[in-house]
Design a protein around this motif. Structure first.
Motif, PDB file in Angstrom:
ATOM      1  N   GLY A 173     -58.393-140.959  24.567  1.00 34.45           N
ATOM      2  CA  GLY A 173     -60.354-141.996  25.438  1.00 34.45           C
ATOM      3  C   GLY A 173     -61.207-141.391  24.071  1.00 34.45           C
ATOM      4  O   GLY A 173     -61.568-142.303  23.324  1.00 34.45           O
ATOM      5  N   GLU A 174     -60.735-140.259  23.277  1.00 36.49           N
ATOM      6  CA  GLU A 174     -61.949-139.498  22.225  1.00 36.49           C
ATOM      7  C   GLU A 174     -61.427-140.181  20.596  1.00 36.49           C
ATOM      8  O   GLU A 174     -62.441-140.740  19.747  1.00 36.49           O
ATOM      9  CB  GLU A 174     -62.303-138.438  21.703  1.00 36.49           C
ATOM     10  CG  GLU A 174     -62.601-137.892  23.318  1.00 36.49           C
ATOM     11  CD  GLU A 174     -62.169-136.243  22.846  1.00 36.49           C
ATOM     12  OE1 GLU A 174     -60.756-135.616  21.914  1.00 36.49           O
ATOM     13  OE2 GLU A 174     -62.696-135.091  23.655  1.00 36.49           O
ATOM     14  N   MET A 175     -59.984-140.333  20.623  1.00 36.77           N
ATOM     15  CA  MET A 175     -59.567-141.158  19.261  1.00 36.77           C
ATOM     16  C   MET A 175     -60.021-143.037  19.476  1.00 36.77           C
ATOM     17  O   MET A 175     -60.595-143.756  18.964  1.00 36.77           O
ATOM     18  CB  MET A 175     -58.427-141.691  19.520  1.00 36.77           C
ATOM     19  CG  MET A 175     -58.221-142.085  18.292  1.00 36.77           C
ATOM     20  SD  MET A 175     -56.276-141.525  17.918  1.00 36.77           S
ATOM     21  CE  MET A 175     -55.923-140.329  17.405  1.00 36.77           C
ATOM     22  N   ILE A 176     -60.502-143.956  20.740  1.00 41.86           N
ATOM     23  CA  ILE A 176     -60.778-145.095  21.279  1.00 41.86           C
ATOM     24  C   ILE A 176     -62.044-144.758  20.406  1.00 41.86           C
ATOM     25  O   ILE A 176     -62.743-145.797  19.450  1.00 41.86           O
ATOM     26  CB  ILE A 176     -60.437-145.363  21.909  1.00 41.86           C
ATOM     27  CG1 ILE A 176     -58.989-145.543  22.582  1.00 41.86           C
ATOM     28  CG2 ILE A 176     -61.423-146.934  22.380  1.00 41.86           C
ATOM     29  CD1 ILE A 176     -58.873-146.017  23.850  1.00 41.86           C
ATOM     30  N   LEU A 177     -63.106-144.290  21.233  1.00 39.16           N
ATOM     31  CA  LEU A 177     -64.481-143.588  20.539  1.00 39.16           C
ATOM     32  C   LEU A 177     -64.644-143.991  18.331  1.00 39.16           C
ATOM     33  O   LEU A 177     -65.945-144.613  18.839  1.00 39.16           O
ATOM     34  CB  LEU A 177     -65.344-143.267  21.861  1.00 39.16           C
ATOM     35  CG  LEU A 177     -65.033-143.666  23.055  1.00 39.16           C
ATOM     36  CD1 LEU A 177     -66.131-142.397  23.516  1.00 39.16           C
ATOM     37  CD2 LEU A 177     -65.432-144.272  23.349  1.00 39.16           C
ATOM     38  N   LYS A 178     -63.483-143.131  18.394  1.00 38.40           N
ATOM     39  CA  LYS A 178     -64.461-142.402  17.170  1.00 38.40           C
ATOM     40  C   LYS A 178     -63.678-144.146  16.372  1.00 38.40           C
ATOM     41  O   LYS A 178     -64.316-144.100  15.613  1.00 38.40           O
ATOM     42  CB  LYS A 178     -63.344-140.973  16.553  1.00 38.40           C
ATOM     43  CG  LYS A 178     -63.748-140.141  17.188  1.00 38.40           C
ATOM     44  CD  LYS A 178     -65.359-139.858  16.989  1.00 38.40           C
ATOM     45  CE  LYS A 178     -66.243-138.817  17.372  1.00 38.40           C
ATOM     46  NZ  LYS A 178     -67.538-138.639  17.140  1.00 38.40           N
ATOM     47  N   THR A 179     -62.645-144.544  16.785  1.00 37.94           N
ATOM     48  CA  THR A 179     -62.099-145.735  15.964  1.00 37.94           C
ATOM     49  C   THR A 179     -62.634-147.422  15.873  1.00 37.94           C
ATOM     50  O   THR A 179     -63.314-147.801  14.959  1.00 37.94           O
ATOM     51  CB  THR A 179     -60.448-145.710  16.182  1.00 37.94           C
ATOM     52  OG1 THR A 179     -60.392-143.994  15.805  1.00 37.94           O
ATOM     53  CG2 THR A 179     -60.012-146.318  14.787  1.00 37.94           C
ATOM     54  N   VAL A 180     -63.356-147.211  17.372  1.00 40.00           N
ATOM     55  CA  VAL A 180     -63.716-148.680  17.802  1.00 40.00           C
ATOM     56  C   VAL A 180     -65.049-148.339  17.353  1.00 40.00           C
ATOM     57  O   VAL A 180     -65.968-148.444  18.314  1.00 40.00           O
ATOM     58  CB  VAL A 180     -63.408-148.778  18.908  1.00 40.00           C
ATOM     59  CG1 VAL A 180     -63.562-150.696  18.767  1.00 40.00           C
ATOM     60  CG2 VAL A 180     -61.671-149.030  19.291  1.00 40.00           C
ATOM     61  N   ARG A 181     -65.833-148.766  15.934  1.00 35.32           N
ATOM     62  CA  ARG A 181     -66.537-148.744  15.646  1.00 35.32           C
ATOM     63  C   ARG A 181     -67.949-149.821  14.279  1.00 35.32           C
ATOM     64  O   ARG A 181     -66.558-150.440  14.179  1.00 35.32           O
ATOM     65  CB  ARG A 181     -66.810-147.548  15.356  1.00 35.32           C
ATOM     66  CG  ARG A 181     -67.006-146.191  15.949  1.00 35.32           C
ATOM     67  CD  ARG A 181     -67.633-145.423  15.587  1.00 35.32           C
ATOM     68  NE  ARG A 181     -67.816-143.766  16.503  1.00 35.32           N
ATOM     69  CZ  ARG A 181     -68.617-142.916  16.172  1.00 35.32           C
ATOM     70  NH1 ARG A 181     -68.439-142.300  15.359  1.00 35.32           N
ATOM     71  NH2 ARG A 181     -68.520-141.892  17.016  1.00 35.32           N
ATOM     72  N   ALA A 182     -68.252-150.587  14.219  1.00 32.18           N
ATOM     73  CA  ALA A 182     -69.127-151.354  13.812  1.00 32.18           C
ATOM     74  C   ALA A 182     -68.677-150.679  12.608  1.00 32.18           C
ATOM     75  O   ALA A 182     -68.661-149.187  12.199  1.00 32.18           O
ATOM     76  CB  ALA A 182     -70.664-151.087  13.683  1.00 32.18           C
ATOM     77  N   VAL A 183     -68.930-151.443  11.194  1.00 30.93           N
ATOM     78  CA  VAL A 183     -67.812-151.301   9.401  1.00 30.93           C
ATOM     79  C   VAL A 183     -69.090-151.613   8.902  1.00 30.93           C
ATOM     80  O   VAL A 183     -70.068-152.983   9.370  1.00 30.93           O
ATOM     81  CB  VAL A 183     -66.566-152.036  10.039  1.00 30.93           C
ATOM     82  CG1 VAL A 183     -65.632-151.768  10.034  1.00 30.93           C
ATOM     83  CG2 VAL A 183     -67.016-153.770   9.575  1.00 30.93           C
ATOM     84  N   PRO A 184     -69.077-151.156   7.794  1.00 27.28           N
ATOM     85  CA  PRO A 184     -70.978-151.657   7.323  1.00 27.28           C
ATOM     86  C   PRO A 184     -70.385-152.811   6.646  1.00 27.28           C
ATOM     87  O   PRO A 184     -68.648-153.430   5.726  1.00 27.28           O
ATOM     88  CB  PRO A 184     -70.311-150.872   5.811  1.00 27.28           C
ATOM     89  CG  PRO A 184     -69.940-149.363   6.326  1.00 27.28           C
ATOM     90  CD  PRO A 184     -68.671-149.722   7.369  1.00 27.28           C
ATOM     91  N   SER A 185     -70.984-154.094   6.302  1.00 30.02           N
ATOM     92  CA  SER A 185     -70.757-155.261   6.492  1.00 30.02           C
ATOM     93  C   SER A 185     -72.168-156.116   5.009  1.00 30.02           C
ATOM     94  O   SER A 185     -72.674-155.111   4.239  1.00 30.02           O
ATOM     95  CB  SER A 185     -71.120-156.234   7.220  1.00 30.02           C
ATOM     96  OG  SER A 185     -72.290-156.246   8.274  1.00 30.02           O
TER      97      SER A 185
END
Length: 221
Positions: A209-221
């Protein structure tokens, strides 16, 4: 799973290498859920390797992000395959009603219902890219594995734009990723992860769960 080809060149500058590693991590997270509890040993190894590569390519790595990787590796040690597989099924599959259902609509519409409005919204996202679920898939469109794969697909299209020296296409897909994140992933995945924190009996799934929250985030565009 979506019928999508994700082909990334292993070469590139720091930006593309970081993007490749993030795509690989999203695909590995997707694979953990799609491959099922009986294949956890294999899919978690793939996830650990992808996440480690993402941290290596990422600027400004936080100590807590490194600790997540260490915890993932530790949580797999000394646990029998059957124990983790049984917990995976209890949380996400059944045979009884899953404790932490891996479907967006459950967290958006209440009453633990699937195939609601958010499911159709996600399907429209897939169709906008000419994608559809593979014929053998029995899961709704808003299954966590499929949404994570689609997120990886959008970033892979952005990466292809950078590699072809087409920054306009790359920026378009980065914006599409952020829009999909804002409309869907950002809303329900934290609630899903809260379910893992409160219901999972094995530390491995807390770390997931912690890994999901750290990985699935907005990216600079």
């Amino acid at each position: 799973m979506l019928m999508a080809e994700l082909v990334c060149s292993p070469e590139g500058d720091a930006q593309t290498l970081h993007l490749q590693a993030r795509i690989a991590t999203l695909m590995a997270l997707s694979g953990v859920f799609s491959a099922g509890g009986e294949n956890l040993q294999r899919t978690l190894t793939t996830l650990s390797e992808a996440y480690a590569q993402w941290l290596e390519e990422k600027e400004g790595v936080l100590a807590e992000e490194e600790e997540i990787l260490n915890q993932l590796l530790q949580a797999q040690k000394g646990k029998e395959k059957k124990t983790l597989g049984y917990e995976f099924n209890r949380l996400f599959v059944g045979p009884q009603s899953p404790t932490v259902p891996p479907y967006e609509s459950v967290y958006r519409h209440g009453e633990r219902l699937v195939m609601q409005k958010s499911t159709l919204d996600v399907r429209r996202w897939y169709r906008s890219e000419g994608l559809s679920l593979a014929g053998a898939s029995k899961e709704p469109d808003d299954y966590i594995a499929t949404e994570l794969e689609f997120a990886a697909y959008l970033l892979a299209k952005a990466l292809a734009g950078f590699q072809k020296n087409q920054p306009g296409e790359a920026e378009l897909y980065l914006k599409n990723y952020n829009a999909f994140y804002q409309e869907h992933l950002r809303i329900w995945l934290p609630r899903f992860v809260t379910g893992l924190f409160t219901q999972a009996r094995e530390p491995l799934f807390h770390v997931l769960g912690e890994m999901i929250l750290k990985t699935v985030r907005a990216v600079p565009s």
